[in-house]
Design an enzyme around this catalytic site. Structure first.
Site, PDB file in Angstrom:
ATOM      1  N   ARG B  50      12.927  -0.054  -1.399  1.00 32.70           N
ATOM      2  CA  ARG B  50      12.439   0.379  -2.707  1.00 32.70           C
ATOM      3  C   ARG B  50      11.749   1.726  -2.602  1.00 32.70           C
ATOM      4  O   ARG B  50      11.210   2.074  -1.559  1.00 32.70           O
ATOM      5  CB  ARG B  50      11.397  -0.594  -3.235  1.00 32.70           C
ATOM      6  CG  ARG B  50      11.850  -2.012  -3.276  1.00 32.70           C
ATOM      7  CD  ARG B  50      10.697  -2.884  -3.742  1.00 32.70           C
ATOM      8  NE  ARG B  50      11.045  -4.295  -3.587  1.00 32.70           N
ATOM      9  CZ  ARG B  50      10.249  -5.294  -3.971  1.00 32.70           C
ATOM     10  NH1 ARG B  50       9.076  -5.041  -4.513  1.00 32.70           N
ATOM     11  NH2 ARG B  50      10.637  -6.536  -3.810  1.00 32.70           N
ATOM     12  N   ASP B  52       8.779   3.573  -5.192  1.00 29.40           N
ATOM     13  CA  ASP B  52       7.959   3.216  -6.344  1.00 29.40           C
ATOM     14  C   ASP B  52       8.171   4.167  -7.520  1.00 29.40           C
ATOM     15  O   ASP B  52       8.794   5.222  -7.385  1.00 29.40           O
ATOM     16  CB  ASP B  52       6.488   3.179  -5.936  1.00 29.40           C
ATOM     17  CG  ASP B  52       6.189   1.961  -5.075  1.00 29.40           C
ATOM     18  OD1 ASP B  52       6.459   0.841  -5.533  1.00 29.40           O
ATOM     19  OD2 ASP B  52       5.704   2.145  -3.938  1.00 29.40           O
ATOM     20  N   ARG B 198       1.537   7.091   0.945  1.00 30.59           N
ATOM     21  CA  ARG B 198       0.594   7.641  -0.036  1.00 30.59           C
ATOM     22  C   ARG B 198      -0.857   7.313   0.324  1.00 30.59           C
ATOM     23  O   ARG B 198      -1.763   8.121   0.063  1.00 30.59           O
ATOM     24  CB  ARG B 198       0.950   7.131  -1.430  1.00 30.59           C
ATOM     25  CG  ARG B 198       2.258   7.752  -1.943  1.00 30.59           C
ATOM     26  CD  ARG B 198       2.863   6.992  -3.103  1.00 30.59           C
ATOM     27  NE  ARG B 198       1.958   6.919  -4.231  1.00 30.59           N
ATOM     28  CZ  ARG B 198       2.177   6.163  -5.308  1.00 30.59           C
ATOM     29  NH1 ARG B 198       3.272   5.407  -5.381  1.00 30.59           N
ATOM     30  NH2 ARG B 198       1.325   6.149  -6.305  1.00 30.59           N
TER      31      ARG B 198
END
Lengths: 246, 246
Positions: B50, B52, B198
């Site tokens: 994935r 985000d 992040r």
């Protein structure tokens, strides 16, 4: 009253252009409303000139008169804190009362970006014209030199343009970059007709694609007839790069 | 049945992320619908993992099974002709039936872009994290080296993460660029926890801003406690750069 000069960068993708229009949100309108929110008085912003819908600016210049006594550095911070992400003010300073962003301008420089790759790029689709066919940059660059000087640019004006004088002085033009990569067209003139850069780029690309020759390009230019030239290059590749005042 | 491997570039700004979700449009959903329109049969796309909401990809990898006999080059052109501007397929090829975009992946590399300028940039606001304060890049770079190797990355996982194993192997990390300009963080690992890049970048930036020391960064890392680390850097700076299979 103070006369304030500002330099603005914007991503024009989501705007109807610089100038206030009845349909759609303009850069000028967003800036005027934001500045008025800081200075607490109505503001009328004078830009160096219009940019069309979807066209960007690296250094648009504008000025406005104000009774506000807020220091320039605070105006800069305050305005930027309220502007949307796609507009930013890079510089704010007091100038002579006679400074006029449009009438005082001596010349303007535009940049046009082409992304010459077989597959279009999803990242940066807002910032360049994607052309997948092979392009000969050298021929485009050489052919463009015929535009330098004082000429009638009727062949490259907007087809719905008004009857104004079409004489402009192009001081420099150059095409650089890598075929199959990023290509930049830089052009500077004392003024530009509407769509002039995009019509020049659209026609130069026809040379790059070998659809027309350098001689045919010269003939199109000399015909002073918009219907002879190529397509108008799309707005997302165009950037108002600099406005010169001296 | 054919097993087709595709490489995808996307601007994640306007999507809820890679994976199909009930609320919002996902990259996977747009691609599946587009491919199904070309192959004329339902398609289930398996991504390498994935990304985000708001996160970009330079080279996301996915695969799908199909009965279609359309050659890869025609699939590439057909799919790209129907995709929106912010998604493009860069490569399409037939692969062994055992290839699985997620399970076959050996490592992934991410890039995080920071725009370190006093005034935020309106052009490119979608593609970097703007930080106006002065940043010490060298200290960030040196401090980041403690992350290399096989470690428990609990301090940098999503705070709402599930109870899965938090051990990952970071094979390289480096921060380069110019203070007051463009800064890039490159990190490669055998796998990443949600928000890991992040959260690492958000905490490294605290070192760059001199809010924490290199020693404190090490302590945060060793605490294996998400609440000790810095903020989660915003999504617009993050790019899935590469997925390696060998």
């Amino acid at each position: 009253m103070r006369n304030i000069r500002i330099v603005i960068e914007y991503d024009g993708t989501d705007y109807c252009g610089w100038q206030i229009q009845p349909n759609g949100i303009s850069i000028q309108e967003v800036l005027e409303n934001t500045i008025a929110g800081i200075t607490q008085e109505p503001v009328r912003l004078t830009g160096s000139g219009r940019t069309d819908a979807g066209v960007h600016a690296l250094n648009q210049v504008a000025n406005f008169m104000t009774h506000s006594s807020i220091p320039c550095s605070n105006l800069l911070k305050g305005i930027n804190s309220l502007l949307p992400c796609d507009i930013s003010v890079k510089e704010v300073r007091d100038v002579d009362e006679n400074f006029h962003a449009r009438y005082s301008a001596k010349s303007k420089a535009y940049l046009y970006r082409i992304n010459n790759c077989s597959v279009r790029s999803a990242l940066g689709y807002r910032y360049a014209w994607h052309i997948s066919e092979s392009i000969n940059i050298e021929t485009m660059d050489e052919s463009s030199r015929v535009l330098v000087g004082t000429h009638d640019f009727s062949s490259f004006c907007a087809s719905d343009g008004d009857s104004e004088n079409h004489i402009r002085t192009v001081t420099s033009i150059g095409i650089s970059g890598v075929a199959g990569g990023s290509i930049e067209v830089h052009v500077e003139a004392n003024g530009f007709l509407r769509y002039m850069v995009r019509n020049i780029v659209g026609t130069l690309v026809d040379i790059g694609k070998r659809k027309i020759t350098a001689d045919e390009f010269r003939q199109i230019f000399e015909a002073r007839d918009r219907t002879k030239a190529g397509i108008t290059a799309p707005p997302q590749g165009l950037y108002l790069k600099e406005v010169k005042y001296i």
